[in-house]
Design a protein around this motif. Structure first.
Motif, PDB file in Angstrom:
ATOM      1  N   ALA A 101      -6.704  -9.228 -12.455  1.00 16.62           N
ATOM      2  CA  ALA A 101      -5.883  -8.863 -11.732  1.00 16.62           C
ATOM      3  C   ALA A 101      -6.531  -6.861 -11.363  1.00 16.62           C
ATOM      4  CB  ALA A 101      -4.395  -8.754 -11.865  1.00 16.62           C
ATOM      5  N   ARG A 102      -6.565  -6.504 -10.400  1.00 17.19           N
ATOM      6  CA  ARG A 102      -7.086  -4.929 -10.281  1.00 17.19           C
ATOM      7  C   ARG A 102      -5.810  -3.696 -10.290  1.00 17.19           C
ATOM      8  NH1 ARG A 102     -11.265  -5.295  -5.451  1.00 17.19           N
ATOM      9  NH2 ARG A 102     -10.460  -2.655  -5.656  1.00 17.19           N
ATOM     10  N   ILE A 103      -5.463  -3.020 -10.429  1.00 18.90           N
ATOM     11  CA  ILE A 103      -4.360  -2.282 -10.908  1.00 18.90           C
ATOM     12  C   ILE A 103      -5.068  -0.634 -10.664  1.00 18.90           C
ATOM     13  CG2 ILE A 103      -2.880  -0.449 -12.319  1.00 18.90           C
ATOM     14  CD1 ILE A 103      -3.221  -2.841 -14.780  1.00 18.90           C
ATOM     15  N   HIS A 104      -4.709  -0.901  -9.805  1.00 16.56           N
ATOM     16  CA  HIS A 104      -4.750   0.883  -8.625  1.00 16.56           C
ATOM     17  C   HIS A 104      -3.867   1.680  -9.517  1.00 16.56           C
ATOM     18  CE1 HIS A 104      -8.030  -1.213  -6.260  1.00 16.56           C
ATOM     19  NE2 HIS A 104      -6.896  -2.221  -6.380  1.00 16.56           N
ATOM     20  N   GLU A 105      -4.329   2.846 -10.483  1.00 16.11           N
ATOM     21  CA  GLU A 105      -3.664   3.785 -10.553  1.00 16.11           C
ATOM     22  C   GLU A 105      -3.773   5.110  -9.476  1.00 16.11           C
ATOM     23  OE1 GLU A 105      -4.970   3.974 -14.792  1.00 16.11           O
ATOM     24  OE2 GLU A 105      -3.400   3.284 -15.274  1.00 16.11           O
ATOM     25  N   ARG A 106      -2.480   5.748  -9.910  1.00 21.88           N
ATOM     26  CA  ARG A 106      -2.420   7.277  -8.800  1.00 21.88           C
ATOM     27  C   ARG A 106      -2.404   6.608  -7.423  1.00 21.88           C
ATOM     28  NH1 ARG A 106      -1.898  10.051 -12.908  1.00 21.88           N
ATOM     29  NH2 ARG A 106      -3.180  10.359 -14.358  1.00 21.88           N
ATOM     30  N   THR A 107      -2.295   5.534  -6.806  1.00 20.66           N
ATOM     31  CA  THR A 107      -1.795   4.652  -5.898  1.00 20.66           C
ATOM     32  C   THR A 107      -0.283   5.211  -5.562  1.00 20.66           C
ATOM     33  OG1 THR A 107      -3.780   3.872  -5.778  1.00 20.66           O
ATOM     34  CG2 THR A 107      -2.383   3.242  -4.253  1.00 20.66           C
ATOM     35  N   ARG A 108       0.276   6.291  -5.012  1.00 19.79           N
ATOM     36  CA  ARG A 108       1.891   5.937  -4.440  1.00 19.79           C
ATOM     37  C   ARG A 108       1.634   5.024  -3.484  1.00 19.79           C
ATOM     38  NH1 ARG A 108       5.973   8.322  -6.893  1.00 19.79           N
ATOM     39  NH2 ARG A 108       4.977   9.806  -7.737  1.00 19.79           N
ATOM     40  N   VAL A 109       2.510   3.824  -3.359  1.00 15.17           N
ATOM     41  CA  VAL A 109       3.351   3.148  -2.713  1.00 15.17           C
ATOM     42  C   VAL A 109       3.981   4.490  -1.522  1.00 15.17           C
ATOM     43  CG1 VAL A 109       4.376   1.254  -1.498  1.00 15.17           C
ATOM     44  CG2 VAL A 109       2.879   1.145  -3.297  1.00 15.17           C
ATOM     45  N   ARG A 110       4.474   4.848  -0.171  1.00 20.83           N
ATOM     46  CA  ARG A 110       5.491   5.186   0.539  1.00 20.83           C
ATOM     47  C   ARG A 110       6.536   4.222   0.784  1.00 20.83           C
ATOM     48  NH1 ARG A 110       5.390  10.104  -1.368  1.00 20.83           N
ATOM     49  NH2 ARG A 110       2.962  10.828  -1.319  1.00 20.83           N
ATOM     50  N   SER A 111       6.366   3.308   1.593  1.00 16.74           N
ATOM     51  CA  SER A 111       7.455   2.005   2.028  1.00 16.74           C
ATOM     52  C   SER A 111       6.898   1.110   2.019  1.00 16.74           C
ATOM     53  CB  SER A 111       7.479   2.222   2.909  1.00 16.74           C
ATOM     54  OG  SER A 111       6.419   1.703   3.681  1.00 16.74           O
TER      55      SER A 111
ATOM     56  N   LYS B 160       7.383  -3.221   2.848  1.00 19.61           N
ATOM     57  CA  LYS B 160       7.194  -3.593   4.525  1.00 19.61           C
ATOM     58  C   LYS B 160       7.037  -5.319   4.757  1.00 19.61           C
ATOM     59  CE  LYS B 160       7.283   0.067   7.509  1.00 19.61           C
ATOM     60  NZ  LYS B 160       5.713   0.710   8.318  1.00 19.61           N
ATOM     61  N   PRO B 161       7.411  -6.645   5.145  1.00 19.46           N
ATOM     62  CA  PRO B 161       6.902  -7.942   5.232  1.00 19.46           C
ATOM     63  C   PRO B 161       5.552  -7.830   5.303  1.00 19.46           C
ATOM     64  CG  PRO B 161       8.659  -7.190   6.478  1.00 19.46           C
ATOM     65  CD  PRO B 161       8.321  -5.676   6.187  1.00 19.46           C
ATOM     66  N   GLY B 162       4.350  -8.611   3.976  1.00 17.42           N
ATOM     67  CA  GLY B 162       3.710  -8.300   3.893  1.00 17.42           C
ATOM     68  C   GLY B 162       2.692  -6.616   4.084  1.00 17.42           C
ATOM     69  N   LEU B 163       3.702  -6.153   3.363  1.00 18.15           N
ATOM     70  CA  LEU B 163       2.992  -5.013   3.749  1.00 18.15           C
ATOM     71  C   LEU B 163       3.476  -4.079   2.439  1.00 18.15           C
ATOM     72  CD1 LEU B 163       2.845  -3.601   7.623  1.00 18.15           C
ATOM     73  CD2 LEU B 163       0.884  -5.328   6.517  1.00 18.15           C
ATOM     74  N   ALA B 164       2.465  -3.327   1.686  1.00 18.95           N
ATOM     75  CA  ALA B 164       2.464  -1.984   0.708  1.00 18.95           C
ATOM     76  C   ALA B 164       2.032  -0.348   1.471  1.00 18.95           C
ATOM     77  CB  ALA B 164       2.085  -2.380  -0.344  1.00 18.95           C
ATOM     78  N   VAL B 165       2.890   0.335   1.902  1.00 21.26           N
ATOM     79  CA  VAL B 165       1.762   1.333   2.141  1.00 21.26           C
ATOM     80  C   VAL B 165       1.901   2.261   1.613  1.00 21.26           C
ATOM     81  CG1 VAL B 165       1.974   3.193   4.548  1.00 21.26           C
ATOM     82  CG2 VAL B 165       3.016   0.196   4.381  1.00 21.26           C
ATOM     83  N   THR B 166       0.262   2.825   1.210  1.00 22.51           N
ATOM     84  CA  THR B 166       0.926   3.889   0.222  1.00 22.51           C
ATOM     85  C   THR B 166      -0.260   4.925   1.241  1.00 22.51           C
ATOM     86  OG1 THR B 166      -1.531   3.896   0.140  1.00 22.51           O
ATOM     87  CG2 THR B 166      -0.145   2.778  -1.588  1.00 22.51           C
ATOM     88  N   ASP B 167      -1.055   6.115   0.849  1.00 17.19           N
ATOM     89  CA  ASP B 167      -0.754   7.116   1.167  1.00 17.19           C
ATOM     90  C   ASP B 167      -2.621   7.271   2.061  1.00 17.19           C
ATOM     91  OD1 ASP B 167       1.112   9.254   0.979  1.00 17.19           O
ATOM     92  OD2 ASP B 167       1.016  10.164  -1.022  1.00 17.19           O
ATOM     93  N   HIS B 168      -2.995   6.428   0.600  1.00 18.27           N
ATOM     94  CA  HIS B 168      -4.877   5.955   0.950  1.00 18.27           C
ATOM     95  C   HIS B 168      -5.471   4.597   1.800  1.00 18.27           C
ATOM     96  CE1 HIS B 168      -4.972   8.909  -2.551  1.00 18.27           C
ATOM     97  NE2 HIS B 168      -3.804   7.862  -2.922  1.00 18.27           N
ATOM     98  N   GLY B 169      -4.331   3.416   2.602  1.00 20.91           N
ATOM     99  CA  GLY B 169      -4.231   2.661   2.986  1.00 20.91           C
ATOM    100  C   GLY B 169      -3.236   1.782   2.958  1.00 20.91           C
ATOM    101  N   THR B 170      -3.370   0.357   3.371  1.00 20.21           N
ATOM    102  CA  THR B 170      -2.173  -0.632   3.045  1.00 20.21           C
ATOM    103  C   THR B 170      -2.686  -1.668   2.701  1.00 20.21           C
ATOM    104  OG1 THR B 170      -1.160   0.869   5.431  1.00 20.21           O
ATOM    105  CG2 THR B 170      -0.786  -1.492   5.058  1.00 20.21           C
ATOM    106  N   VAL B 171      -1.587  -2.507   2.183  1.00 24.59           N
ATOM    107  CA  VAL B 171      -2.534  -3.349   1.508  1.00 24.59           C
ATOM    108  C   VAL B 171      -0.886  -4.835   1.736  1.00 24.59           C
ATOM    109  CG1 VAL B 171      -2.047  -4.154  -0.801  1.00 24.59           C
ATOM    110  CG2 VAL B 171      -2.608  -2.494  -0.506  1.00 24.59           C
ATOM    111  N   ARG B 172      -2.146  -5.158   3.027  1.00 22.87           N
ATOM    112  CA  ARG B 172      -1.577  -6.822   2.566  1.00 22.87           C
ATOM    113  C   ARG B 172      -1.305  -7.694   2.488  1.00 22.87           C
ATOM    114  NH1 ARG B 172      -1.189  -6.038   8.225  1.00 22.87           N
ATOM    115  NH2 ARG B 172      -3.105  -4.244   9.249  1.00 22.87           N
ATOM    116  N   ALA B 173      -0.175  -8.152   1.706  1.00 19.95           N
ATOM    117  CA  ALA B 173      -0.229  -9.491   0.885  1.00 19.95           C
ATOM    118  C   ALA B 173       1.402 -10.534   1.437  1.00 19.95           C
ATOM    119  CB  ALA B 173       0.100  -9.056  -0.584  1.00 19.95           C
ATOM    120  N   ASP B 174       0.804 -12.223   0.467  1.00 28.06           N
ATOM    121  CA  ASP B 174       2.052 -12.698   1.346  1.00 28.06           C
ATOM    122  C   ASP B 174       3.168 -12.231   0.892  1.00 28.06           C
ATOM    123  OD1 ASP B 174      -0.189 -14.138   2.598  1.00 28.06           O
ATOM    124  OD2 ASP B 174      -0.590 -15.988   1.151  1.00 28.06           O
TER     125      ASP B 174
END
Ligand SMILES: Cc1cc2nc3c(=O)[nH]c(=O)nc-3n(C[C@H](O)[C@H](O)[C@H](O)COP(=O)(O)OP(=O)(O)OC[C@H]3O[C@@H](n4cnc5c(N)ncnc54)[C@H](O)[C@@H]3O)c2cc1C
Length: 428
Positions: free
Chosen positions: A175-185, A187-201
């Motif tokens: 697994a990869r742990i991204h510290e200091r990465t706050r998720v703002r919201s 959404k289905p298939g998405l975790a939106v952070t200040d640095h970018g958006t992660v897509r996942a099933d």
């Protein structure tokens, strides 16, 4: 995984153990273990915040389901210890059970009622039993002890060692742990952070008391603070006078929750509620420190063990627990949106997060198992009231617990205040 506390980490751990080809990423606002997982009281216990009488009445649930939930919690204590040993995590763990002292007639009455209630839910002597005053004092020589209840289902652990060791085990499995990465919201298939958006099933919310800071989740959980103090390592003769030879975790049957443990390095670590709930479900580092509550904890401990009157208290800290409106912790995965969650553990998350992690594994891998059939799976707690009602209700509940204990100390009878205000905060 949004959040790298026990919930996010256990879920990642079991998913990768089952299927090493999965791609698992943890997004953590601070550092792995920064939240309650790194700073709790170290009770790895079979406690669950909602009782069987509540679990058995959830939609689709039954008496057997409620009994199974408790059995699953008992097994989870051993599971945590087994994985820690397998993964070489030195969590300074020892399973010595929990002793809950009764120090007033009202507390003794509550202890007896608790054991009778346990029997009615198929829990035998091996699970929870009464100790008379001598047997109780033999384990824990507190003042004014009239008796106790005892369960073997608790291990004292070092919380930060467990969570940091678990983070390393999860990384070893890919697994990869991204510290200091706050998720703002989320959404289905998405975790939106200040640095970018992660897509996942699948996106799992594992943010417990911090959940209200996520978009649209302000009223999902109420963060309530729990504070802890610790003594210097105590000399052998002091421990001879206190007890806890088997490193039992301990509490008493008062209304305001308190909890203690004898740490592996010989300190007395003691925590409790009593700090105020902050308007708007705010969580801030400054709220971890409440001089008044730290003083109350030290006084309570010296009242329990006068031998500590001259001991030095070297540490004090705090953190927030997440309280759902109905006090029912839950875990689930919405198939349509791919959004999963686990939390609302109140102060009982050390073991429960492990059960949540294994359950989320089964849900993500679309397996129908004993775990996915437990009554807490898929439960949705109602949302808390808008402010200022939430502030009024939660703080009234906290204040009432303190008042109820004072009332019982003075009258020697079960508190009238406690009964009158229980519905305000959900009957715990
Ligand atoms: C003082 C104290 C004493 C306690 N004692 C006990 C005990 O003795 N026994 C017991 O069973 N339970 C106890 N608990 C409760 C237990 O510690 C928790 O239930 C458990 O640790 C919850 O784990 P978690 O992973 O769900 O949440 P957390 O450990 O709080 O992890 C959530 C993580 O999410 C991160 N995060 C938050 N917001 C975001 C975001 N927007 N984006 C990305 N990451 C985010 C946080 O930084 C945090 O690391 C105690 C809690 C406290 C505070």
């Amino acid at each position: 995984m949004v959040g790298a506390g026990y919930t996010g980490l256990w879920t990642a751990y079991y998913l990768l153990r089952e299927d090493p080809t999965l791609r698992v990423v943890l997004l953590e606002a601070e550092t792995a273990g920064f939240g309650a997982s790194g700073r709790n009281g170290g009770w790895c216990s079979a406690l669950f915040p909602a009782g069987p009488e509540v679990l058995s009445t959830l939609p689709g649930a039954s008496r057997e389901g409620a009994v199974s939930q408790h059995r699953a919690m008992r097994a989870t204590v051993d599971e945590v210890l087994a994985v820690a040993a397998e993964e070489g995590i030195d969590a300074r763990a020892h399973k010595g059970g929990t002793i809950a002292l009764a120090r007033t007639p009202a507390q003794w009455e509550r202890a007896q009622r608790e054991v009778a209630f346990a029997r009615a839910w198929d829990r035998g002597e091996d699970d929870l039993r009464l100790l008379d005053a001598d047997a109780a004092r033999d384990r824990l020589a507190g003042t004014r002890v009239l008796g106790a209840s005892f369960t073997p289902d608790c291990a004292a652990i070092h919380p930060a060692r467990l969570v940091r060791g678990l983070a390393r085990a999860v990384e070893r499995r890919g697994a990869r742990i991204h510290e200091r990465t706050r998720v703002r919201s989320i959404k289905p298939g998405l975790a939106v952070t200040d640095h970018g958006t992660v897509r996942a099933d699948v996106v799992v919310r594992a943010t417990e008391a911090y959940t209200p800071s996520l978009d649209g989740m302000r009223r999902d959980l109420a963060p309530v603070y729990s504070l802890v103090v610790a003594t210097e390592p105590l000399a052998g003769d002091v421990w001879d006078r206190i007890g806890l030879r088997d490193r039992e975790t301990f509490t008493d049957h008062r209304h305001l929750i308190v909890y203690g443990q004898r740490s592996a390095d010989g300190r007395l670590v003691f925590g409790g509620r009593g700090a105020p709930y902050h308007f708007g479900s705010a969580v801030r580092p400054g709220y971890d420190r409440e001089t008044r509550v730290f003083a109350m904890l030290r006084e309570t401990l010296v009242d329990l063990f006068p031998v500590l009157a001259t001991a030095r208290f070297t540490h004090a800290w705090g953190g927030a627990v997440g309280i759902p409106r109905d006090w029912v912790a839950s875990v689930g995965l919405d198939r349509g949106s791919g959004i999963g969650w686990a939390g609302g553990y109140v102060g009982d998350g050390v073991a429960t997060t492990n059960l949540a992690g294994r359950t989320l594994r089964d849900l993500v891998l679309r397996r129908d198992t004993e775990l996915t059939r437990l009554p807490w799976v898929g439960h949705r707690s109602p949302r808390w009231e808008p402010e200022p009602l939430r502030w009024l209700g939660v703080n009234a509940g906290l204040r009432a617990a303190t008042l109820a204990d004072t009332e019982e100390r003075l009258t020697g009878r079960p508190s009238v205040v406690a009964r009158a205000v229980a519905p305000l905060v959900g009957g715990h």
